[in-house]
Scaffold this motif. Structure first.
Motif, PDB file in Angstrom:
ATOM      1  N   ASP A   1     -57.340  11.943 -38.982  1.00 33.37           N
ATOM      2  CA  ASP A   1     -57.189  11.052 -38.155  1.00 33.37           C
ATOM      3  C   ASP A   1     -57.068   9.638 -38.619  1.00 33.37           C
ATOM      4  OD1 ASP A   1     -57.147   9.254 -35.618  1.00 33.37           O
ATOM      5  OD2 ASP A   1     -57.511  11.206 -34.567  1.00 33.37           O
ATOM      6  N   PRO A   2     -56.402   8.935 -38.571  1.00 34.64           N
ATOM      7  CA  PRO A   2     -56.369   7.437 -38.927  1.00 34.64           C
ATOM      8  C   PRO A   2     -57.632   6.577 -38.400  1.00 34.64           C
ATOM      9  CG  PRO A   2     -54.152   7.954 -38.212  1.00 34.64           C
ATOM     10  CD  PRO A   2     -55.029   8.906 -37.875  1.00 34.64           C
TER      11      PRO A   2
ATOM     12  N   ARG B   1     -53.826  11.000 -45.061  1.00 26.50           N
ATOM     13  CA  ARG B   1     -52.521  11.478 -44.323  1.00 26.50           C
ATOM     14  C   ARG B   1     -52.363  13.165 -44.692  1.00 26.50           C
ATOM     15  NH1 ARG B   1     -50.512   6.598 -44.352  1.00 26.50           N
ATOM     16  NH2 ARG B   1     -49.194   6.954 -46.133  1.00 26.50           N
ATOM     17  N   ALA B   2     -52.508  13.103 -46.019  1.00 28.68           N
ATOM     18  CA  ALA B   2     -52.265  14.531 -46.611  1.00 28.68           C
ATOM     19  C   ALA B   2     -53.338  15.601 -46.211  1.00 28.68           C
ATOM     20  CB  ALA B   2     -52.096  14.290 -48.156  1.00 28.68           C
TER      21      ALA B   2
ATOM     22  N   TYR C   1     -62.850   5.989 -45.499  1.00 31.32           N
ATOM     23  CA  TYR C   1     -62.704   7.168 -44.106  1.00 31.32           C
ATOM     24  C   TYR C   1     -63.747   8.139 -44.023  1.00 31.32           C
ATOM     25  CZ  TYR C   1     -57.552   6.661 -43.585  1.00 31.32           C
ATOM     26  OH  TYR C   1     -56.401   6.203 -43.399  1.00 31.32           O
TER      27      TYR C   1
ATOM     28  N   GLY D   1     -54.698  15.445 -43.454  1.00 33.16           N
ATOM     29  CA  GLY D   1     -54.559  15.464 -42.096  1.00 33.16           C
ATOM     30  C   GLY D   1     -55.601  14.725 -41.060  1.00 33.16           C
TER      31      GLY D   1
ATOM     32  N   HIS E   1     -54.927   5.528 -47.933  1.00 32.87           N
ATOM     33  CA  HIS E   1     -54.394   6.100 -46.578  1.00 32.87           C
ATOM     34  C   HIS E   1     -53.397   7.228 -46.782  1.00 32.87           C
ATOM     35  CE1 HIS E   1     -56.193   3.003 -44.497  1.00 32.87           C
ATOM     36  NE2 HIS E   1     -55.448   1.982 -44.992  1.00 32.87           N
ATOM     37  N   ALA E   2     -52.595   7.250 -47.904  1.00 33.18           N
ATOM     38  CA  ALA E   2     -51.696   8.333 -48.177  1.00 33.18           C
ATOM     39  C   ALA E   2     -52.375   9.766 -48.209  1.00 33.18           C
ATOM     40  CB  ALA E   2     -50.687   8.141 -49.439  1.00 33.18           C
TER      41      ALA E   2
END
Length: 93
Positions: free
Chosen positions: A40-41, A35-36, A49, A38, A31-32
């Motif tokens: 979308d969750p 996020r880095a 992902y 960019g 998850h980190a």
């Protein structure tokens, strides 16, 4: 421990091809990393992902290791992080 990405060969919406991004360490690491990038969750699906092909190079720049799809699943299982789809109820999709 690594973040892994396979080739963008999986068809998705709008004719795009997608890769899978996973961690062989933890979901926190995954998850980190997303996020880095960019990402979308909402692109998270059970244990990975879905990454559009145009972001593949960015994942590699940030340190993801490119592996085959088979290697990705093997390492995900070995780490105990593989989450399979729930069985179908009544044999229907």
């Amino acid at each position: 421990m690594s973040v892994l990405i396979d080739s963008a060969v999986w068809p998705g919406p709008r004719g795009l091809l997608f890769a899978h991004l996973v961690s062989d360490s933890s979901f926190d690491e995954l998850h980190a990393f997303a996020r880095a990038m960019g990402v979308d969750p909402r692109a998270f699906d059970r244990d990975h992902y879905d990454i559009p092909g145009h972001l593949h190079a960015r994942a590699l720049e940030l340190g993801a290791e490119h592996v085959t799809g088979r290697e990705l699943v093997t390492r995900l299982r070995a780490a105990g992080l593989r989450r399979r789809k729930a069985p179908r109820v009544g044999g229907r999709p």
